[in-house]
Write an enzyme that holds these catalytic residues in place. Structure first.
Site, PDB file in Angstrom:
ATOM      1  N   GLY A  82       0.937  -1.036  -0.077  1.00  0.00           N
ATOM      2  CA  GLY A  82       0.247   0.241   0.430  1.00  0.00           C
ATOM      3  C   GLY A  82       0.860   1.223   0.349  1.00  0.00           C
ATOM      4  N   GLY A  84       2.491   3.591   1.656  1.00  0.00           N
ATOM      5  CA  GLY A  84       3.347   3.559   2.723  1.00  0.00           C
ATOM      6  C   GLY A  84       3.626   5.571   2.738  1.00  0.00           C
ATOM      7  NE  ARG A  85       8.404   6.449  -0.073  1.00  0.00           N
ATOM      8  CZ  ARG A  85       9.349   6.466  -1.156  1.00  0.00           C
ATOM      9  NH1 ARG A  85      10.385   7.429   0.120  1.00  0.00           N
ATOM     10  NH2 ARG A  85      10.211   5.842  -1.317  1.00  0.00           N
ATOM     11  CE  LYS A 105       7.738   7.056  -4.314  1.00  0.00           C
ATOM     12  NZ  LYS A 105       7.838   7.206  -5.802  1.00  0.00           N
ATOM     13  CG  ASP A 117      11.072   8.013   7.006  1.00  0.00           C
ATOM     14  OD1 ASP A 117       9.670   8.249   5.824  1.00  0.00           O
ATOM     15  OD2 ASP A 117      11.256   8.915   7.307  1.00  0.00           O
ATOM     16  N   GLY A 118       7.189   7.380   6.248  1.00  0.00           N
ATOM     17  CA  GLY A 118       6.120   8.032   5.517  1.00  0.00           C
ATOM     18  C   GLY A 118       7.311   9.600   4.348  1.00  0.00           C
ATOM     19  NE  ARG A 175       0.628   1.337  -6.779  1.00  0.00           N
ATOM     20  CZ  ARG A 175       1.921   1.857  -6.696  1.00  0.00           C
ATOM     21  NH1 ARG A 175       3.227   1.543  -6.677  1.00  0.00           N
ATOM     22  NH2 ARG A 175       1.576   3.437  -6.495  1.00  0.00           N
ATOM     23  CG  ASP A 244       5.462  -3.249  -5.233  1.00  0.00           C
ATOM     24  OD1 ASP A 244       5.721  -4.476  -5.424  1.00  0.00           O
ATOM     25  OD2 ASP A 244       5.843  -2.482  -4.588  1.00  0.00           O
ATOM     26  CG  ASP A 254       7.432   3.019  -7.335  1.00  0.00           C
ATOM     27  OD1 ASP A 254       8.419   4.202  -6.619  1.00  0.00           O
ATOM     28  OD2 ASP A 254       6.926   3.129  -6.600  1.00  0.00           O
TER      29      ASP A 254
HETATM   30  P1  AMP Z   1       8.716   0.987  -3.601  1.00  0.00           P
HETATM   31  O1  AMP Z   1      10.159   0.829  -3.265  1.00  0.00           O
HETATM   32  O2  AMP Z   1       9.648   3.009  -3.334  1.00  0.00           O
HETATM   33  O3  AMP Z   1       8.178   0.615  -4.699  1.00  0.00           O
HETATM   34  O4  AMP Z   1       8.220   0.994  -2.120  1.00  0.00           O
HETATM   35  C1  AMP Z   1       7.423  -0.503  -2.030  1.00  0.00           C
HETATM   36  C2  AMP Z   1       7.181  -0.088  -0.496  1.00  0.00           C
HETATM   37  O5  AMP Z   1       7.506   0.116   0.755  1.00  0.00           O
HETATM   38  C3  AMP Z   1       5.335   0.265  -0.650  1.00  0.00           C
HETATM   39  O6  AMP Z   1       4.375  -0.010   0.010  1.00  0.00           O
HETATM   40  C4  AMP Z   1       6.103   2.191   0.345  1.00  0.00           C
HETATM   41  O7  AMP Z   1       4.877   2.683   0.158  1.00  0.00           O
HETATM   42  C5  AMP Z   1       6.999   1.551   1.170  1.00  0.00           C
HETATM   43  N1  AMP Z   1       7.813   3.294   1.615  1.00  0.00           N
HETATM   44  C6  AMP Z   1       8.613   3.412   0.476  1.00  0.00           C
HETATM   45  N2  AMP Z   1       9.026   4.174   1.810  1.00  0.00           N
HETATM   46  C7  AMP Z   1       8.612   4.193   2.857  1.00  0.00           C
HETATM   47  C8  AMP Z   1       9.065   5.242   3.638  1.00  0.00           C
HETATM   48  N3  AMP Z   1       9.802   6.488   3.741  1.00  0.00           N
HETATM   49  N4  AMP Z   1       7.654   5.466   4.788  1.00  0.00           N
HETATM   50  C9  AMP Z   1       6.647   4.709   4.822  1.00  0.00           C
HETATM   51  N5  AMP Z   1       5.858   3.684   3.520  1.00  0.00           N
HETATM   52  C10 AMP Z   1       7.352   3.548   2.338  1.00  0.00           C
HETATM   53 MG    MG Z   2       6.540   1.464  -5.261  1.00  0.00          MG
END
Ligand code: AMP
Ligand code: MG
Length: 479
Positions: A82, A84-85, A105, A117-118, A175, A244, A254
């Site tokens: 989901g 996350g940020r 983002k 940390d979002g 996705r 994803d 991404d």
């Molecule tokens: P990504 O590798 O950017 O595609 O992220 C993979 C997953 O990790 C996704 O669900 C993102 O929302 C979550 N995510 C990545 N970075 C963060 C962050 N700093 N805080 C919270 N969730 C994160």
């Molecule tokens: Mg991603």
């Protein structure tokens, strides 16, 4: 902003309402005027962009949500990921009637943040801005960046880094992993809802098809074949092709540890977390097909009530990837090699050019660009090797069988072979300067990559490949 909320109108399981977390001192780093114009946004928005797109003062009509999804990460299934940020503010419709998501983002934690940390650091935010703009200018389907806003707060990764928020514009954020989220819960009704949503949003011509899930699967197979072929033509390595991170719209999404090839090698990886080379340059078509098979699995119960027939239909659809990919790749290579007609030997001619590059670690981008010169009888810029000499002789013989005007051919080649790509070493340098407060290198590089087919004098500093000691071998994931 005039928002619609078709995704937020889907059932509650699809999303969670969440407000962006305000930041200390928002400051505009980048504003994409061309994109704002293309979307028909009010130009007056720029003056308020720092407050609006940091999440401190979201537009009144926004209905902020985080989207639920799952995904295979490096081959391992994670049932709940989901946003996350990332926070979707809503959808806007451009003057041509096309709908786009507006997503922040790095806007703070969401119910899907797990231990994160979002937030996002300035480097990854500006990298996505720069590389997605380059991809757009190169003609590759991609999400785009509307703004980058510094938060005035630190994020903590290996050390403290300045934080930033990116505003991403996407045809949608659905996705392969969105389908997987519901399929893993055996919520077939939700999968069907998503099929209908995606058809209405991205593939309206399929509405009324006798078997919508099958038609959708076939359409996504075609869109991904086209996309990944476009990546390989420009030497792009996505770096983290988890399910994803594969949008069913067929846009690149991404930009984490992505990179462009300097010297050509099909096994090239850059991501510090891709130790086994799963997402290497030349593996990308196979991985795309693997991801599409995961999408097909989600759709199985909807394809046919008889399980065996459903599997046969899914398999046939997935097997459509390889020929579609190959056709796109070959058509792209013909454009790059200046071939307007088709000859049975073209595929091996194209492959052998790559082998000649690989043998001497020649620069991918500049070698293709040099072919325009070679078409004028001057092989300057091409590696000098027996393999390349032999190849050039074959190619000249092949060109002699083309009937078109040579000047038109050279112009067409210059429009197919970029001179400027976002070189990894220049990207890294621009991002480090930006993290120290100097945006000049970022802005200069951004301007250059927005004119990738222009090799005029101002472009020269951005065309040169890295010296050996400048070569970037590792990029770091954007988290
Ligand atoms: P990504 O590798 O950017 O595609 O992220 C993979 C997953 O990790 C996704 O669900 C993102 O929302 C979550 N995510 C990545 N970075 C963060 C962050 N700093 N805080 C919270 N969730 C994160
Ligand atoms: Mg991603």
């Amino acid at each position: 902003m005039d928002f619609q909320h078709s995704y937020a109108a889907l059932p509650l399981a699809f999303w969670s309402a969440v407000e962006p977390t305000p930041v200390a001192a928002p400051r505009l780093l980048a504003w994409n005027t061309a994109l704002a114009d293309a979307l028909g946004l009010d130009p007056a928005l720029e003056a308020r962009a720092a407050a609006v797109f940091s999440g401190n003062a979201p537009p009144a009509q926004a209905r902020p949500i985080a989207m639920a999804y799952a995904g295979h990460q490096f081959g391992n299934f994670v049932p709940q990921l989901g946003d996350g940020r990332a926070i979707l503010l809503g959808e806007v419709t451009d003057p041509r009637g096309r709908r786009f998501d507006v997503q922040l983002k790095g806007a703070g934690p969401t119910p899907y943040s797990r231990n994160g940390d979002g937030r996002a650091a300035i480097g990854p935010v500006l990298r996505e801005f720069l590389v997605s703009e380059a991809m757009h200018a190169l003609g590759v389907p991609t999400t785009r960046a509307l703004t980058a806003v510094a938060t005035g707060e630190a994020v903590f990764r290996d050390g403290a880094l300045p934080g930033a928020v990116l505003t991403r514009i996407a045809a949608s954020h659905v996705r392969v992993g969105t389908f997987q989220f519901f399929a893993a819960r055996e919520d077939h009704a939700a999968v069907r809802t998503l099929v209908d949503f995606v058809i209405a949003r991205h593939y309206p011509a399929l509405a009324g098809h006798a078997n919508p899930p099958l038609a959708l699967l076939e359409a996504v197979v075609q869109a991904q074949a086209r996309l990944v072929s476009a990546w390989l033509q420009v030497g792009f390595v996505h770096g983290v092709m988890n399910t994803d991170n594969m949008a069913v719209s067929g846009e690149t999404i991404d930009y984490g540890p992505c990179a462009f090839l300097d010297e050509y090698h099909p096994a090239k990886t850059f991501s510090s977390i891709d130790r086994r080379g799963r997402y290497a340059y030349g593996n990308q078509p196979g991985i795309a097909q693997w991801n599409l098979a995961r999408l097909a699995e989600c759709l199985l119960p909807l394809l046919h009530e008889d399980g065996e027939q459903a599997v046969a239909m899914a398999r046939a659809a997935i097997e459509g990837f390889a020929p579609a990919y190959r056709a796109h790749w070959l058509a792209g290579q013909r454009r790059k090699l200046g071939l307007a007609t088709e000859d049975a030997g073209d595929e091996s001619l194209a492959q052998d050019f790559l082998e000649a590059l690989q043998a001497v670690e020649a620069d991918y981008t500049l070698s293709y660009r040099a072919l325009s010169n070679a078409a004028r009888d001057d092989a300057a810029g091409l590696p000098k090797s027996p393999g390349m000499d032999a190849w050039l002789a074959r190619w000249r013989e092949r060109l002699a069988r083309e009937s078109g005007d040579p000047a038109a051919r050279i112009a067409a080649m210059d429009a197919a072979n970029p001179a400027v790509i976002p070189r990894n070493h220049l990207v890294e340098a621009a991002l480090s300067s930006a993290a120290e407060g100097d945006l000049a290198p970022f802005n200069a590089l951004l301007a250059a990559v927005r004119r990738p087919f222009d090799d005029g004098p101002g472009q020269a500093p951005f065309m040169a490949p890295p010296a050996l000691d400048e070569r970037v071998t590792r990029t770091f994931c954007g988290t």
